[in-house]
Write a protein that holds these residues in place. Structure first.
Motif, PDB file in Angstrom:
ATOM      1  N   LEU A 289       3.815 -10.330   7.852  1.00  0.00           N
ATOM      2  CA  LEU A 289       2.672 -10.250   6.949  1.00  0.00           C
ATOM      3  C   LEU A 289       2.200  -8.804   6.881  1.00  0.00           C
ATOM      4  O   LEU A 289       1.999  -8.160   7.922  1.00  0.00           O
ATOM      5  CB  LEU A 289       1.532 -11.141   7.445  1.00  0.00           C
ATOM      6  CG  LEU A 289       0.214 -11.066   6.664  1.00  0.00           C
ATOM      7  CD1 LEU A 289       0.392 -11.555   5.229  1.00  0.00           C
ATOM      8  CD2 LEU A 289      -0.880 -11.862   7.381  1.00  0.00           C
ATOM      9  N   TYR A 290       2.050  -8.293   5.655  1.00  0.00           N
ATOM     10  CA  TYR A 290       1.507  -6.949   5.454  1.00  0.00           C
ATOM     11  C   TYR A 290       0.286  -7.051   4.549  1.00  0.00           C
ATOM     12  O   TYR A 290       0.341  -7.688   3.486  1.00  0.00           O
ATOM     13  CB  TYR A 290       2.553  -6.025   4.812  1.00  0.00           C
ATOM     14  CG  TYR A 290       3.735  -5.771   5.714  1.00  0.00           C
ATOM     15  CD1 TYR A 290       3.689  -4.781   6.697  1.00  0.00           C
ATOM     16  CD2 TYR A 290       4.894  -6.545   5.596  1.00  0.00           C
ATOM     17  CE1 TYR A 290       4.770  -4.563   7.535  1.00  0.00           C
ATOM     18  CE2 TYR A 290       5.969  -6.332   6.437  1.00  0.00           C
ATOM     19  CZ  TYR A 290       5.911  -5.344   7.405  1.00  0.00           C
ATOM     20  OH  TYR A 290       6.982  -5.135   8.240  1.00  0.00           O
ATOM     21  N   LEU A 291      -0.788  -6.418   4.959  1.00  0.00           N
ATOM     22  CA  LEU A 291      -2.010  -6.396   4.167  1.00  0.00           C
ATOM     23  C   LEU A 291      -2.165  -5.015   3.534  1.00  0.00           C
ATOM     24  O   LEU A 291      -2.144  -3.990   4.227  1.00  0.00           O
ATOM     25  CB  LEU A 291      -3.229  -6.723   5.037  1.00  0.00           C
ATOM     26  CG  LEU A 291      -3.231  -8.117   5.674  1.00  0.00           C
ATOM     27  CD1 LEU A 291      -4.526  -8.341   6.452  1.00  0.00           C
ATOM     28  CD2 LEU A 291      -3.044  -9.214   4.630  1.00  0.00           C
ATOM     29  N   GLY A 292      -2.329  -5.017   2.207  1.00  0.00           N
ATOM     30  CA  GLY A 292      -2.402  -3.766   1.455  1.00  0.00           C
ATOM     31  C   GLY A 292      -3.798  -3.172   1.489  1.00  0.00           C
ATOM     32  O   GLY A 292      -4.497  -3.115   0.472  1.00  0.00           O
ATOM     33  N   LEU A 293      -4.199  -2.697   2.661  1.00  0.00           N
ATOM     34  CA  LEU A 293      -5.567  -2.230   2.862  1.00  0.00           C
ATOM     35  C   LEU A 293      -5.678  -0.718   3.041  1.00  0.00           C
ATOM     36  O   LEU A 293      -6.765  -0.197   3.323  1.00  0.00           O
ATOM     37  CB  LEU A 293      -6.189  -2.965   4.055  1.00  0.00           C
ATOM     38  CG  LEU A 293      -5.328  -3.142   5.327  1.00  0.00           C
ATOM     39  CD1 LEU A 293      -5.168  -1.854   6.076  1.00  0.00           C
ATOM     40  CD2 LEU A 293      -5.914  -4.240   6.196  1.00  0.00           C
ATOM     41  N   VAL A 294      -4.561   0.005   2.863  1.00  0.00           N
ATOM     42  CA  VAL A 294      -4.592   1.464   2.940  1.00  0.00           C
ATOM     43  C   VAL A 294      -4.859   2.016   1.542  1.00  0.00           C
ATOM     44  O   VAL A 294      -4.124   1.708   0.594  1.00  0.00           O
ATOM     45  CB  VAL A 294      -3.273   2.022   3.501  1.00  0.00           C
ATOM     46  CG1 VAL A 294      -3.258   3.550   3.425  1.00  0.00           C
ATOM     47  CG2 VAL A 294      -3.058   1.554   4.941  1.00  0.00           C
ATOM     48  N   HIS A 295      -5.884   2.843   1.404  1.00  0.00           N
ATOM     49  CA  HIS A 295      -6.226   3.470   0.128  1.00  0.00           C
ATOM     50  C   HIS A 295      -6.376   4.969   0.330  1.00  0.00           C
ATOM     51  O   HIS A 295      -6.952   5.418   1.330  1.00  0.00           O
ATOM     52  CB  HIS A 295      -7.531   2.885  -0.425  1.00  0.00           C
ATOM     53  CG  HIS A 295      -7.422   1.455  -0.839  1.00  0.00           C
ATOM     54  ND1 HIS A 295      -7.158   1.070  -2.139  1.00  0.00           N
ATOM     55  CD2 HIS A 295      -7.530   0.297  -0.125  1.00  0.00           C
ATOM     56  CE1 HIS A 295      -7.117  -0.260  -2.212  1.00  0.00           C
ATOM     57  NE2 HIS A 295      -7.344  -0.749  -1.005  1.00  0.00           N
ATOM     58  N   ARG A 296      -5.901   5.720  -0.643  1.00  0.00           N
ATOM     59  CA  ARG A 296      -5.942   7.185  -0.508  1.00  0.00           C
ATOM     60  C   ARG A 296      -7.370   7.712  -0.536  1.00  0.00           C
ATOM     61  O   ARG A 296      -7.674   8.756   0.054  1.00  0.00           O
ATOM     62  CB  ARG A 296      -5.119   7.843  -1.611  1.00  0.00           C
ATOM     63  CG  ARG A 296      -5.617   7.601  -3.023  1.00  0.00           C
ATOM     64  CD  ARG A 296      -4.789   8.340  -4.067  1.00  0.00           C
ATOM     65  NE  ARG A 296      -5.236   8.021  -5.416  1.00  0.00           N
ATOM     66  CZ  ARG A 296      -6.290   8.583  -6.000  1.00  0.00           C
ATOM     67  NH1 ARG A 296      -6.981   9.507  -5.349  1.00  0.00           N
ATOM     68  NH2 ARG A 296      -6.639   8.238  -7.234  1.00  0.00           N
ATOM     69  N   ARG A 305     -11.859  -0.029   8.727  1.00  0.00           N
ATOM     70  CA  ARG A 305     -12.883  -1.039   8.442  1.00  0.00           C
ATOM     71  C   ARG A 305     -12.266  -2.324   7.915  1.00  0.00           C
ATOM     72  O   ARG A 305     -12.652  -3.429   8.319  1.00  0.00           O
ATOM     73  CB  ARG A 305     -13.882  -0.501   7.412  1.00  0.00           C
ATOM     74  CG  ARG A 305     -14.952   0.418   7.968  1.00  0.00           C
ATOM     75  CD  ARG A 305     -16.050   0.702   6.950  1.00  0.00           C
ATOM     76  NE  ARG A 305     -15.599   1.598   5.885  1.00  0.00           N
ATOM     77  CZ  ARG A 305     -15.286   1.208   4.654  1.00  0.00           C
ATOM     78  NH1 ARG A 305     -15.363  -0.070   4.312  1.00  0.00           N
ATOM     79  NH2 ARG A 305     -14.911   2.092   3.744  1.00  0.00           N
ATOM     80  N   ARG A 306     -11.314  -2.178   6.998  1.00  0.00           N
ATOM     81  CA  ARG A 306     -10.681  -3.369   6.415  1.00  0.00           C
ATOM     82  C   ARG A 306      -9.803  -4.083   7.441  1.00  0.00           C
ATOM     83  O   ARG A 306      -9.707  -5.324   7.438  1.00  0.00           O
ATOM     84  CB  ARG A 306      -9.910  -2.965   5.161  1.00  0.00           C
ATOM     85  CG  ARG A 306     -10.833  -2.574   4.007  1.00  0.00           C
ATOM     86  CD  ARG A 306     -10.079  -2.216   2.743  1.00  0.00           C
ATOM     87  NE  ARG A 306      -9.466  -0.904   2.802  1.00  0.00           N
ATOM     88  CZ  ARG A 306     -10.080   0.243   2.495  1.00  0.00           C
ATOM     89  NH1 ARG A 306     -11.358   0.238   2.118  1.00  0.00           N
ATOM     90  NH2 ARG A 306      -9.428   1.394   2.572  1.00  0.00           N
ATOM     91  N   ILE A 307      -9.169  -3.326   8.319  1.00  0.00           N
ATOM     92  CA  ILE A 307      -8.387  -3.954   9.394  1.00  0.00           C
ATOM     93  C   ILE A 307      -9.300  -4.789  10.288  1.00  0.00           C
ATOM     94  O   ILE A 307      -8.988  -5.947  10.617  1.00  0.00           O
ATOM     95  CB  ILE A 307      -7.658  -2.877  10.221  1.00  0.00           C
ATOM     96  CG1 ILE A 307      -6.493  -2.285   9.420  1.00  0.00           C
ATOM     97  CG2 ILE A 307      -7.137  -3.467  11.541  1.00  0.00           C
ATOM     98  CD1 ILE A 307      -5.907  -1.022  10.025  1.00  0.00           C
ATOM     99  N   ALA A 308     -10.429  -4.230  10.685  1.00  0.00           N
ATOM    100  CA  ALA A 308     -11.359  -4.961  11.549  1.00  0.00           C
ATOM    101  C   ALA A 308     -11.851  -6.237  10.877  1.00  0.00           C
ATOM    102  O   ALA A 308     -11.974  -7.289  11.518  1.00  0.00           O
ATOM    103  CB  ALA A 308     -12.530  -4.052  11.915  1.00  0.00           C
ATOM    104  N   ALA A 309     -12.117  -6.156   9.578  1.00  0.00           N
ATOM    105  CA  ALA A 309     -12.569  -7.348   8.852  1.00  0.00           C
ATOM    106  C   ALA A 309     -11.463  -8.396   8.785  1.00  0.00           C
ATOM    107  O   ALA A 309     -11.712  -9.590   8.962  1.00  0.00           O
ATOM    108  CB  ALA A 309     -13.015  -6.956   7.448  1.00  0.00           C
ATOM    109  N   ALA A 310     -10.233  -7.953   8.542  1.00  0.00           N
ATOM    110  CA  ALA A 310      -9.112  -8.891   8.443  1.00  0.00           C
ATOM    111  C   ALA A 310      -8.828  -9.570   9.776  1.00  0.00           C
ATOM    112  O   ALA A 310      -8.527 -10.779   9.822  1.00  0.00           O
ATOM    113  CB  ALA A 310      -7.867  -8.155   7.949  1.00  0.00           C
TER     114      ALA A 310
END
Length: 348
Positions: A289-296, A305-310
């Motif tokens: 599973l890969y979550l597309g939570l990296v943004h430039r 922050r998005r990793i912690a939420a996920a």
């Protein structure tokens, strides 16, 4: 919480050629990757926007409208079946996917021999679903008849790739974007994209059929997408509920196992409401599973922050990615994006 495991490159990358793409990805992220794409360079720079030009080379297919719709070297006018021509008479000109993959494979294989790419990494080929191309660029009244013709032509492109590249070196990713325009009820100028009634069964079973075209020795993954035109979605997802429902249906319908699943995470979503539905994701444990939570735009801080939420709603390990390809991102942003992936994920 444990750091995410590894990273995934969705497809398009903002370099001009495949060798630069693959060398740079391996240099900055090699220890974090299981597979590397060629960056979807050349005419593929805007995903499927080159397909109308390719289809227009086939006798019996015409462009819709007299005025080209230019996008760099491309003409994005849709196509139609010419008057008096039956869809089953059409013999489509090459779609360009096999040609590009085989050319990039030669570069990938050479870089492996030179030691620039680690031996365990596979060559990733990203393909659109037939639904995506037919629903985007074929006149509405021709879609039902044209779909099996295009699906057969794309399957032939896949077969050429499978015949030429060793299966233990290859990974195929199916990109599903228009599916979510359909599932979310999006339309353009009142035009509905689908030509079938049951949208959930129709979209998921079509994608499962493409997954099952990939032999078991070849890795098969899926990238689910809400669109990326000028870095905007065609619909902003309210949460992950429709992504989860669709992914579960696809995995259930496919005969072969899915190697990986990629899901997008919009930049502004680090709230529980977005991630909560992931608790119902019913993919096998062996499916990555890969979550597309990296943004430039917000780098390591935003991704963290998005990793912690996920992690509050995903009990299984997952890796990181951008939410879509970044071939059209501003110049100079690619290496910093690679560095963000590396900073927020553990090496494999």
């Amino acid at each position: 919480m444990n750091q995410p495991q590894g990273a995934h490159l969705v497809g398009s990358i903002n370099f001009d050629d495949a060798e630069t793409t693959m060398r740079t990805a391996a240099e900055h992220l090699g220890a974090h990757l299981k597979r590397i794409p060629d960056g979807e360079v050349g005419e593929r720079f805007h995903w499927i926007a080159f397909q109308p030009d390719r289809l227009g080379r086939t006798p019996g297919i015409e462009r819709v409208g007299d005025t080209p719709i230019p996008l760099r070297m491309l003409d994005m006018r849709p196509v139609r079946i010419a008057e008096g021509v039956s869809a089953d008479e059409l013999e489509l000109a090459p779609l360009g996917y096999a040609e590009a993959a085989l050319e990039s494979w030669e570069v990938f294989a050479r870089l492996k021999r030179e030691g620039a790419i680690p031996g365990r990494i596979r060559f990733q080929v990203s393909l659109p679903t037939p639904l995506g191309v037919v629903g985007s660029f074929v006149r509405a009244e021709d879609r039902a008849a044209f779909e099996p013709v295009y699906e057969a032509a794309l399957a032939a492109e896949l077969d050429r790739i499978l015949d030429a590249i060793p299966h233990d070196e290859l990974a195929i990713q199916w990109d599903a974007a228009l599916e979510f325009a359909i599932l979310e009820g999006s339309s353009y100028a009142g035009n509905r994209y689908e030509w079938f009634d049951d949208v959930w069964a129709g979209t998921s079973e079509r994608l499962a059929r493409q997954i099952d075209r990939v032999p078991i020795e070849v890795e098969a993954g899926v990238h689910l997408c809400y669109g990326d035109v000028a870095e905007k979605h065609f619909v902003e997802p309210a949460d992950t509920a429709n992504l989860v429902r669709f992914a579960n249906l696809v995995v259930e319908a496919a005969a072969r196992p899915l190697t990986w699943l990629h899901l997008p995470v919009p930049i502004e979503r680090d709230d529980a409401e977005y991630f909560a539905a992931l608790e119902g994701l019913a993919i096998p444990q062996q499916t990555e599973l890969y979550l597309g939570l990296v943004h430039r735009e917000d780098g390591v801080e935003g991704a963290s922050r998005r990793i912690a939420a996920a992690q509050k709603h995903v009990s299984r390990p997952f890796g990181v990615a951008t939410e879509c390809g970044f071939g059209r991102a501003p110049e100079g942003t690619t290496v910093p994006l690679f560095e963000t992936h590396r900073a927020v994920s553990a090496a494999l």
